[in-house]
Design a protein around this motif. Sequence first.
Motif, PDB file in Angstrom:
ATOM      1  N   GLY A  37     -10.749  -8.070  -1.020  1.00  0.00           N
ATOM      2  CA  GLY A  37     -10.855  -8.034  -2.479  1.00  0.00           C
ATOM      3  C   GLY A  37     -11.266  -6.693  -3.033  1.00  0.00           C
ATOM      4  O   GLY A  37     -11.610  -6.591  -4.217  1.00  0.00           O
ATOM      5  N   ASN A  38     -11.212  -5.641  -2.198  1.00  0.00           N
ATOM      6  CA  ASN A  38     -11.548  -4.293  -2.650  1.00  0.00           C
ATOM      7  C   ASN A  38     -10.277  -3.472  -2.834  1.00  0.00           C
ATOM      8  O   ASN A  38      -9.256  -3.720  -2.174  1.00  0.00           O
ATOM      9  N   LEU A  39     -10.346  -2.492  -3.714  1.00  0.00           N
ATOM     10  CA  LEU A  39      -9.199  -1.621  -3.926  1.00  0.00           C
ATOM     11  C   LEU A  39      -9.163  -0.516  -2.884  1.00  0.00           C
ATOM     12  O   LEU A  39     -10.188   0.087  -2.562  1.00  0.00           O
ATOM     13  N   GLN A  40      -7.974  -0.256  -2.380  1.00  0.00           N
ATOM     14  CA  GLN A  40      -7.738   0.830  -1.438  1.00  0.00           C
ATOM     15  C   GLN A  40      -6.596   1.691  -1.955  1.00  0.00           C
ATOM     16  O   GLN A  40      -5.643   1.189  -2.570  1.00  0.00           O
ATOM     17  N   TYR A  41      -6.685   2.983  -1.680  1.00  0.00           N
ATOM     18  CA  TYR A  41      -5.662   3.922  -2.139  1.00  0.00           C
ATOM     19  C   TYR A  41      -4.518   3.949  -1.134  1.00  0.00           C
ATOM     20  O   TYR A  41      -4.697   4.248   0.045  1.00  0.00           O
ATOM     21  N   GLY A  42      -3.318   3.616  -1.604  1.00  0.00           N
ATOM     22  CA  GLY A  42      -2.186   3.426  -0.715  1.00  0.00           C
ATOM     23  C   GLY A  42      -1.802   4.627   0.113  1.00  0.00           C
ATOM     24  O   GLY A  42      -1.339   4.472   1.246  1.00  0.00           O
ATOM     25  N   SER A  43      -1.989   5.812  -0.404  1.00  0.00           N
ATOM     26  CA  SER A  43      -1.516   7.003   0.301  1.00  0.00           C
ATOM     27  C   SER A  43      -2.208   7.235   1.634  1.00  0.00           C
ATOM     28  O   SER A  43      -1.679   7.956   2.484  1.00  0.00           O
ATOM     29  N   ILE A  44      -3.397   6.654   1.834  1.00  0.00           N
ATOM     30  CA  ILE A  44      -4.098   6.871   3.097  1.00  0.00           C
ATOM     31  C   ILE A  44      -3.906   5.695   4.055  1.00  0.00           C
ATOM     32  O   ILE A  44      -4.500   5.669   5.135  1.00  0.00           O
ATOM     33  N   ASN A  45      -3.064   4.726   3.671  1.00  0.00           N
ATOM     34  CA  ASN A  45      -2.808   3.604   4.565  1.00  0.00           C
ATOM     35  C   ASN A  45      -2.100   4.101   5.819  1.00  0.00           C
ATOM     36  O   ASN A  45      -1.104   4.823   5.749  1.00  0.00           O
ATOM     37  N   GLU A  46      -2.585   3.702   6.995  1.00  0.00           N
ATOM     38  CA  GLU A  46      -2.086   4.246   8.249  1.00  0.00           C
ATOM     39  C   GLU A  46      -0.609   3.953   8.472  1.00  0.00           C
ATOM     40  O   GLU A  46       0.085   4.703   9.193  1.00  0.00           O
ATOM     41  N   GLU A  47      -0.081   2.876   7.869  1.00  0.00           N
ATOM     42  CA  GLU A  47       1.331   2.555   8.061  1.00  0.00           C
ATOM     43  C   GLU A  47       2.250   3.600   7.435  1.00  0.00           C
ATOM     44  O   GLU A  47       3.400   3.764   7.857  1.00  0.00           O
TER      45      GLU A  47
ATOM     46  N   VAL B 165      -6.314  11.929   6.361  1.00  0.00           N
ATOM     47  CA  VAL B 165      -7.124  10.780   5.942  1.00  0.00           C
ATOM     48  C   VAL B 165      -8.609  11.089   6.096  1.00  0.00           C
ATOM     49  O   VAL B 165      -9.418  10.792   5.205  1.00  0.00           O
ATOM     50  N   GLU B 166      -8.985  11.712   7.207  1.00  0.00           N
ATOM     51  CA  GLU B 166     -10.393  12.084   7.415  1.00  0.00           C
ATOM     52  C   GLU B 166     -10.861  13.053   6.339  1.00  0.00           C
ATOM     53  O   GLU B 166     -11.946  12.899   5.772  1.00  0.00           O
ATOM     54  N   ASP B 167     -10.043  14.066   6.079  1.00  0.00           N
ATOM     55  CA  ASP B 167     -10.403  15.073   5.074  1.00  0.00           C
ATOM     56  C   ASP B 167     -10.464  14.459   3.682  1.00  0.00           C
ATOM     57  O   ASP B 167     -11.350  14.782   2.884  1.00  0.00           O
TER      58      ASP B 167
ATOM     59  N   PHE C 156       0.837  -1.203   0.000  1.00  0.00           N
ATOM     60  CA  PHE C 156       0.000   0.000   0.000  1.00  0.00           C
ATOM     61  C   PHE C 156       0.870   1.251   0.000  1.00  0.00           C
ATOM     62  O   PHE C 156       0.899   2.029   0.955  1.00  0.00           O
ATOM     63  N   ILE C 157       1.601   1.424  -1.088  1.00  0.00           N
ATOM     64  CA  ILE C 157       2.517   2.541  -1.238  1.00  0.00           C
ATOM     65  C   ILE C 157       1.770   3.764  -1.782  1.00  0.00           C
ATOM     66  O   ILE C 157       0.690   3.639  -2.342  1.00  0.00           O
ATOM     67  N   PRO C 158       2.325   4.958  -1.605  1.00  0.00           N
ATOM     68  CA  PRO C 158       1.643   6.169  -2.076  1.00  0.00           C
ATOM     69  C   PRO C 158       1.320   6.124  -3.563  1.00  0.00           C
ATOM     70  O   PRO C 158       2.099   5.635  -4.383  1.00  0.00           O
ATOM     71  N   GLY C 159       0.148   6.637  -3.890  1.00  0.00           N
ATOM     72  CA  GLY C 159      -0.231   6.835  -5.288  1.00  0.00           C
ATOM     73  C   GLY C 159      -0.723   5.617  -6.024  1.00  0.00           C
ATOM     74  O   GLY C 159      -1.015   5.701  -7.223  1.00  0.00           O
ATOM     75  N   VAL C 160      -0.846   4.468  -5.359  1.00  0.00           N
ATOM     76  CA  VAL C 160      -1.181   3.213  -6.039  1.00  0.00           C
ATOM     77  C   VAL C 160      -2.418   2.586  -5.410  1.00  0.00           C
ATOM     78  O   VAL C 160      -2.575   2.578  -4.191  1.00  0.00           O
ATOM     79  N   TRP C 161      -3.314   2.077  -6.258  1.00  0.00           N
ATOM     80  CA  TRP C 161      -4.493   1.353  -5.791  1.00  0.00           C
ATOM     81  C   TRP C 161      -4.170  -0.137  -5.740  1.00  0.00           C
ATOM     82  O   TRP C 161      -3.766  -0.728  -6.735  1.00  0.00           O
ATOM     83  N   GLN C 162      -4.357  -0.740  -4.559  1.00  0.00           N
ATOM     84  CA  GLN C 162      -4.093  -2.167  -4.385  1.00  0.00           C
ATOM     85  C   GLN C 162      -5.275  -2.848  -3.698  1.00  0.00           C
ATOM     86  O   GLN C 162      -6.101  -2.207  -3.049  1.00  0.00           O
ATOM     87  N   GLU C 163      -5.331  -4.165  -3.839  1.00  0.00           N
ATOM     88  CA  GLU C 163      -6.446  -4.939  -3.307  1.00  0.00           C
ATOM     89  C   GLU C 163      -6.218  -5.289  -1.841  1.00  0.00           C
ATOM     90  O   GLU C 163      -5.136  -5.751  -1.466  1.00  0.00           O
ATOM     91  N   ASP C 164      -7.243  -5.070  -1.012  1.00  0.00           N
ATOM     92  CA  ASP C 164      -7.135  -5.416   0.399  1.00  0.00           C
ATOM     93  C   ASP C 164      -7.587  -6.863   0.636  1.00  0.00           C
ATOM     94  O   ASP C 164      -7.893  -7.600  -0.313  1.00  0.00           O
TER      95      ASP C 164
ATOM     96  N   LEU D 219       4.705  -3.668  -8.720  1.00  0.00           N
ATOM     97  CA  LEU D 219       3.247  -3.606  -8.697  1.00  0.00           C
ATOM     98  C   LEU D 219       2.762  -2.695  -9.810  1.00  0.00           C
ATOM     99  O   LEU D 219       3.439  -1.732 -10.175  1.00  0.00           O
ATOM    100  N   THR D 220       1.595  -2.983 -10.325  1.00  0.00           N
ATOM    101  CA  THR D 220       0.903  -1.999 -11.148  1.00  0.00           C
ATOM    102  C   THR D 220      -0.325  -1.547 -10.372  1.00  0.00           C
ATOM    103  O   THR D 220      -0.912  -2.321  -9.619  1.00  0.00           O
ATOM    104  N   SER D 221      -0.679  -0.286 -10.524  1.00  0.00           N
ATOM    105  CA  SER D 221      -1.886   0.188  -9.864  1.00  0.00           C
ATOM    106  C   SER D 221      -3.069  -0.551 -10.472  1.00  0.00           C
ATOM    107  O   SER D 221      -3.240  -0.572 -11.699  1.00  0.00           O
ATOM    108  N   LEU D 222      -3.891  -1.169  -9.635  1.00  0.00           N
ATOM    109  CA  LEU D 222      -4.987  -1.990 -10.138  1.00  0.00           C
ATOM    110  C   LEU D 222      -6.164  -1.170 -10.643  1.00  0.00           C
ATOM    111  O   LEU D 222      -7.115  -1.728 -11.188  1.00  0.00           O
TER     112      LEU D 222
END
Length: 551
Positions: free
Chosen positions: A264-274, A528-530, A253-261, A484-487
């Motif tokens: 099985g849903n896509l999440q935007y890496g930039s908001i990942n809490e890690e 992240v909230e905003d 879940f790196i910045p700028g990339v959509w990956q599957e959680d 990775l490629t952004s999904l």
Amino acid sequence: MKRKQSTVILSAAMAAMMLMSGCGKDGGSAQQETATKNADGKYEPTLTITIAKQLDENTGRYGDGEDINNNPMTRLTEEKLGLKMETTLLGGDASNYDTKLRLALTGSEKLPDIFPVYGTQMISDMIESGQVKAIDDDIEKYMPDRLKEIYDKYPETFYPVMKDGKTYGIACTPCMDAEEIMVIRQDWLDNLGLQAPTNLDEFEAVIKAFTEDDPDGNGKDDTYGFTYSGNDIYNTGWVSDPVNVFSAYSGKFIPGVWQEDEDGNLQYGSINEENKEALTRMAEWHKNGWIFQEAAATGAWDAMTQFTEGKAGIFVGRPWTINSVADVTSADPNAVVKGYPNILQENGEPTYQMGQINDGWLMFNKNFNNMEAFFTYYDWLYDAVFGTGDFVNGYLEGYDYDIVDGEVVYDTTKFDPPVTDPFMPGKSTVLKNSPVESVEMYLKLQAGEEPTTGAERTALSYFESAPAMAEGYVIAAEHQDELLTSLFNAAPTDTMKKKWEQLQTMEKQVYTNIIYGKEDPSAFDQFVEDWKAQGGDDITKEVNEWYQSVK
């Protein structure tokens, strides 16, 4: 980006008129003749195909009286295939190129026969305009089997050019890029008795020592550890990339990339809490002066020059960058550059980075009726990859290879006579870059297998002429599964069109402010909230609706 609008519109309009020169108002090339192949596979009469390309096509040095439309490659194309490729060069950067294509959509003139498109929004606009053709039947009838096998490996490259079950283009020469590697001043490691870092703690120790322990031995406080660019949402994807630091915490879940959680849903890496933890650590490094102090305002290539100038000891980039920074010896004659694998996560798993499968897509004028000729030409260019036909060794003797004393040579300094800044025939085509072979060929060559194609023979030559770079490619090949490629790679969703630019600006600002110490790491939580409240949740919903539709 604000511009002087009247000047831009005027220059773009003039360029659009240049683009359309030779194109009739009914669309397609000036000569939409019907031609047939003779027994040698050559079209008779000669068939003209019009092309548009970005101005920075970088073909190297032309000979006297030569240009993009009159050079050894275009002449060979006409001689061998009976195809005359007429190219108009447009603009310097992608923004100007897109502007000129948009003017073509709204003006009285039409598009050329074939042209590259680099963004999913522009692809969507082209399809909506009705001025490009669906090519499903053409792919089925005319694309050779060996090309179909390549495209079958990368089905996701078709997603951006598909609408309502139809396909409106093809990716340019799909093949996964080489992984980025760590490029390090080996002499600095040796001077300080250090080993290359393998995890984040070791990485920190090395960049601290590179900053504080005078690694070049000149008695001056003039070095630091790590140069990178924050100009591209902290994920450049090619050079001066800081993404390994983020991945050390957030995995995929790196910045700028959509990956599957996990669901099985896509999440935007930039908001990942890690990634908050990565920002916290980088803020400490920035405060201590261990990393590039102007990264947020510096593009990837310029950030790399910090290494070339002998200031920084580490950057992350694709293997070819090892040769690009060879001039570091001008700053320090004792400099030694070496490539290493990227650091690992704390749990020992690899860190990840963004890979690129293709550089744009080719689209076709709706009135272009010579798709068989295009696929004949496109397949012909791939002879250099497969080591067949006209291009067993490369495209043109004396340009991308030479034969010296009966041996095929790829190092232009060893040509007879030696060549500086040679014309590059593979770039003087409908493509921006030549078709390429998988970087995994370097593993085959390292194992002692004989090369069978021009690309492999070129790669083998690097083991002699540029051994550090060749070793870098071997490392990259060993770690290709970390790319990775952004999904999500479709046209912007409805909410993206309205909100994405604003969200990207907010993202970069918060990331930068935390790293630069202008905001506390807790600002990430508010970001992240905003992000979610200001359109991110709606975008995530729309992205996943698309994902389920193609999945």
